[in-house]
Design a protein around this motif. Sequence first.
Motif, PDB file in Angstrom:
ATOM      1  N   LEU A 100       0.752  -1.225  -0.116  1.00  0.00           N
ATOM      2  CA  LEU A 100      -0.018  -0.064   0.147  1.00  0.00           C
ATOM      3  C   LEU A 100       0.901   1.210   0.077  1.00  0.00           C
ATOM      4  O   LEU A 100       0.479   2.261  -0.618  1.00  0.00           O
ATOM      5  CB  LEU A 100      -0.825  -0.084   1.269  1.00  0.00           C
ATOM      6  N   ILE A 101       2.054   1.108   0.608  1.00  0.00           N
ATOM      7  CA  ILE A 101       2.787   2.474   0.636  1.00  0.00           C
ATOM      8  C   ILE A 101       3.237   2.326  -0.908  1.00  0.00           C
ATOM      9  O   ILE A 101       3.479   3.674  -1.216  1.00  0.00           O
ATOM     10  CB  ILE A 101       4.006   2.229   1.806  1.00  0.00           C
ATOM     11  N   ARG A 102       3.720   1.509  -1.332  1.00  0.00           N
ATOM     12  CA  ARG A 102       4.412   1.598  -2.877  1.00  0.00           C
ATOM     13  C   ARG A 102       3.289   1.899  -3.863  1.00  0.00           C
ATOM     14  O   ARG A 102       3.505   2.623  -4.747  1.00  0.00           O
ATOM     15  CB  ARG A 102       4.810   0.082  -3.303  1.00  0.00           C
ATOM     16  N   HIS A 103       1.920   1.542  -3.535  1.00  0.00           N
ATOM     17  CA  HIS A 103       0.772   2.117  -4.490  1.00  0.00           C
ATOM     18  C   HIS A 103      -0.500   2.505  -3.600  1.00  0.00           C
ATOM     19  O   HIS A 103      -1.437   1.783  -3.435  1.00  0.00           O
ATOM     20  CB  HIS A 103       0.304   0.521  -5.058  1.00  0.00           C
ATOM     21  N   PRO A 104      -0.160   3.735  -3.312  1.00  0.00           N
ATOM     22  CA  PRO A 104      -1.269   4.475  -2.352  1.00  0.00           C
ATOM     23  C   PRO A 104      -2.528   4.748  -2.846  1.00  0.00           C
ATOM     24  O   PRO A 104      -3.209   5.404  -2.462  1.00  0.00           O
ATOM     25  CB  PRO A 104      -0.359   5.695  -1.861  1.00  0.00           C
ATOM     26  N   MET A 108      -8.301   0.756   0.145  1.00  0.00           N
ATOM     27  CA  MET A 108      -7.656  -0.191   1.304  1.00  0.00           C
ATOM     28  C   MET A 108      -8.593  -1.427   1.026  1.00  0.00           C
ATOM     29  O   MET A 108      -7.985  -2.512   1.202  1.00  0.00           O
ATOM     30  CB  MET A 108      -8.253   0.343   2.658  1.00  0.00           C
ATOM     31  N   GLU A 109      -9.952  -1.229   0.962  1.00  0.00           N
ATOM     32  CA  GLU A 109     -10.767  -2.547   1.116  1.00  0.00           C
ATOM     33  C   GLU A 109     -10.350  -3.729  -0.360  1.00  0.00           C
ATOM     34  O   GLU A 109     -10.279  -4.801  -0.111  1.00  0.00           O
ATOM     35  CB  GLU A 109     -11.943  -2.564   0.977  1.00  0.00           C
ATOM     36  N   GLN A 110      -9.925  -2.830  -1.383  1.00  0.00           N
ATOM     37  CA  GLN A 110      -9.558  -3.718  -2.508  1.00  0.00           C
ATOM     38  C   GLN A 110      -8.351  -4.367  -2.394  1.00  0.00           C
ATOM     39  O   GLN A 110      -8.254  -5.735  -2.754  1.00  0.00           O
ATOM     40  CB  GLN A 110      -9.531  -2.559  -3.781  1.00  0.00           C
ATOM     41  N   GLU A 111      -7.450  -3.574  -1.784  1.00  0.00           N
ATOM     42  CA  GLU A 111      -6.050  -4.621  -1.465  1.00  0.00           C
ATOM     43  C   GLU A 111      -6.242  -5.604  -0.453  1.00  0.00           C
ATOM     44  O   GLU A 111      -5.622  -6.705  -0.918  1.00  0.00           O
ATOM     45  CB  GLU A 111      -5.096  -3.362  -1.130  1.00  0.00           C
ATOM     46  N   TYR A 141      -1.879   1.825  10.433  1.00  0.00           N
ATOM     47  CA  TYR A 141      -0.420   1.969  10.225  1.00  0.00           C
ATOM     48  C   TYR A 141      -0.235   2.683   8.869  1.00  0.00           C
ATOM     49  O   TYR A 141       0.822   3.628   8.870  1.00  0.00           O
ATOM     50  CB  TYR A 141       0.135   0.651  10.133  1.00  0.00           C
ATOM     51  N   VAL A 142      -0.568   2.589   7.780  1.00  0.00           N
ATOM     52  CA  VAL A 142      -0.048   3.267   6.522  1.00  0.00           C
ATOM     53  C   VAL A 142      -0.814   4.745   6.580  1.00  0.00           C
ATOM     54  O   VAL A 142       0.005   5.647   6.302  1.00  0.00           O
ATOM     55  CB  VAL A 142      -1.049   2.789   5.411  1.00  0.00           C
ATOM     56  N   ARG A 143      -2.006   5.183   7.223  1.00  0.00           N
ATOM     57  CA  ARG A 143      -2.338   6.408   7.277  1.00  0.00           C
ATOM     58  C   ARG A 143      -1.230   7.396   8.381  1.00  0.00           C
ATOM     59  O   ARG A 143      -0.784   8.377   7.607  1.00  0.00           O
ATOM     60  CB  ARG A 143      -3.419   6.564   8.309  1.00  0.00           C
ATOM     61  N   SER A 144      -0.681   6.626   9.363  1.00  0.00           N
ATOM     62  CA  SER A 144       0.088   7.281  10.210  1.00  0.00           C
ATOM     63  C   SER A 144       1.532   7.543   9.407  1.00  0.00           C
ATOM     64  O   SER A 144       2.120   8.477   9.743  1.00  0.00           O
ATOM     65  CB  SER A 144       0.310   6.402  11.440  1.00  0.00           C
ATOM     66  N   TRP A 145       1.788   6.459   8.948  1.00  0.00           N
ATOM     67  CA  TRP A 145       2.918   6.408   7.966  1.00  0.00           C
ATOM     68  C   TRP A 145       3.319   7.771   7.018  1.00  0.00           C
ATOM     69  O   TRP A 145       4.126   8.442   6.958  1.00  0.00           O
ATOM     70  CB  TRP A 145       3.209   5.152   7.125  1.00  0.00           C
ATOM     71  N   PHE A 146       2.190   7.835   6.283  1.00  0.00           N
ATOM     72  CA  PHE A 146       2.093   8.776   5.242  1.00  0.00           C
ATOM     73  C   PHE A 146       2.199  10.321   6.012  1.00  0.00           C
ATOM     74  O   PHE A 146       2.673  11.259   5.490  1.00  0.00           O
ATOM     75  CB  PHE A 146       1.072   8.778   4.357  1.00  0.00           C
ATOM     76  N   ASP A 249       2.058   9.060  -3.922  1.00  0.00           N
ATOM     77  CA  ASP A 249       3.260   8.444  -4.294  1.00  0.00           C
ATOM     78  C   ASP A 249       4.467   9.103  -4.773  1.00  0.00           C
ATOM     79  O   ASP A 249       5.662   8.726  -5.065  1.00  0.00           O
ATOM     80  CB  ASP A 249       2.934   7.299  -5.487  1.00  0.00           C
ATOM     81  N   ARG A 250       4.143  10.399  -4.666  1.00  0.00           N
ATOM     82  CA  ARG A 250       5.012  11.528  -5.035  1.00  0.00           C
ATOM     83  C   ARG A 250       4.950  12.759  -3.814  1.00  0.00           C
ATOM     84  O   ARG A 250       5.291  13.884  -4.181  1.00  0.00           O
ATOM     85  CB  ARG A 250       4.964  12.318  -6.248  1.00  0.00           C
ATOM     86  N   TYR A 251       4.977  12.095  -2.688  1.00  0.00           N
ATOM     87  CA  TYR A 251       4.731  13.180  -1.701  1.00  0.00           C
ATOM     88  C   TYR A 251       5.678  14.220  -1.392  1.00  0.00           C
ATOM     89  O   TYR A 251       5.506  15.191  -0.787  1.00  0.00           O
ATOM     90  CB  TYR A 251       4.155  12.600  -0.501  1.00  0.00           C
ATOM     91  N   GLN A 252       7.191  13.678  -1.646  1.00  0.00           N
ATOM     92  CA  GLN A 252       8.136  14.511  -1.551  1.00  0.00           C
ATOM     93  C   GLN A 252       7.854  15.948  -2.454  1.00  0.00           C
ATOM     94  O   GLN A 252       8.682  16.853  -1.804  1.00  0.00           O
ATOM     95  CB  GLN A 252       9.455  13.862  -2.244  1.00  0.00           C
ATOM     96  N   GLU A 253       7.157  15.969  -3.285  1.00  0.00           N
ATOM     97  CA  GLU A 253       6.973  17.284  -4.067  1.00  0.00           C
ATOM     98  C   GLU A 253       6.297  18.267  -3.212  1.00  0.00           C
ATOM     99  O   GLU A 253       5.995  19.542  -3.585  1.00  0.00           O
ATOM    100  CB  GLU A 253       6.112  16.975  -5.209  1.00  0.00           C
TER     101      GLU A 253
END
Length: 301
Positions: A100-104, A108-111, A141-146, A249-253
């Motif tokens: 999910l981190i690689r493909h945000p 969620m339910e689909q994955e 976990y994924v929410r908090s990571w991003f 997936d490009r949050y650094q921008e």
Amino acid sequence: MVDHPMYYYKRLRTGIKNLTLICIDRDHQSFVSQYYPEYGKVHFLPLAGTMLPGAPLPMKDRNIDVIFAGNYVPPDRLTPHIQHMDEESRDFYFDIIEELIRHPDRPMEQELIARLTGEFPQITREETLSCLHSMIFIDLYVRSWFRREIICSLAEAGIPVTVIGKDWEKAGCKRQENLILTGQKDSLACLKAMGQAKISVNVMPWFKNGAHDRIFNGMLQGCTVVTDSSAYLDEIICSKTDYIAFHLDRYQEISRKVSYLLEHPGETECIAAAGYKKAAQSHTWANRALTLLDIISRDSQ
């Protein structure tokens, strides 16, 4: 239901009679229709914003450059949810998290459902729902990571961020001095602080076909909102006109986009004005109340 239906598993499985369900994301609505067919009355009603009295302050009079409202959840608060599992099960969970981190962009339910059916081809509907409820940890976990990566990337780029929420001192930010921590506040205090901010940053809680109220709250307090988007948001507001979008997936921008807005106050004020107008016309709780009355009227016939 202000979150994904998998959070409401124990409540929904009781089969409450004559229940009208309101979902804040159209994917949530589709999920309920598919997995809880006994509930025939399921509607989509997105979250909305609250407008405080008085006109928003001009950008030049605002004393906060960037604001973010939301708690941080450290990983050590989440991992106890899976400590009782065997190593193979824990690896299964963290493999999904990494995917999910690689493909945000994936819902969620689909994955989660794809991974469950791949692992257990004969899984039943009830087993699927029970497993999804136990996998809430992944969503959190994924929410908090991003959330951590995005807010800390701004601070580490030298942009001061006023953060309303708890536990941000535990985020491990390399430029902690750029996180202006105010602690947890109530909703009114958040709105008042947004009214002093030029830019309000939002990170969606994995709503891929809905909206979070932070978006409309920021607009209604006169901020320029910077957020990841969704299919629903793409229909109702326009990036670069009403708000500024970024991709997970490009949050650094995001630091580049926020820096540009701070350096071009005229453009920032134009975007904030357009967002305010759009939200005030169509995305207040008064608007949603009218829609809700219509839903209740139709369902009661």
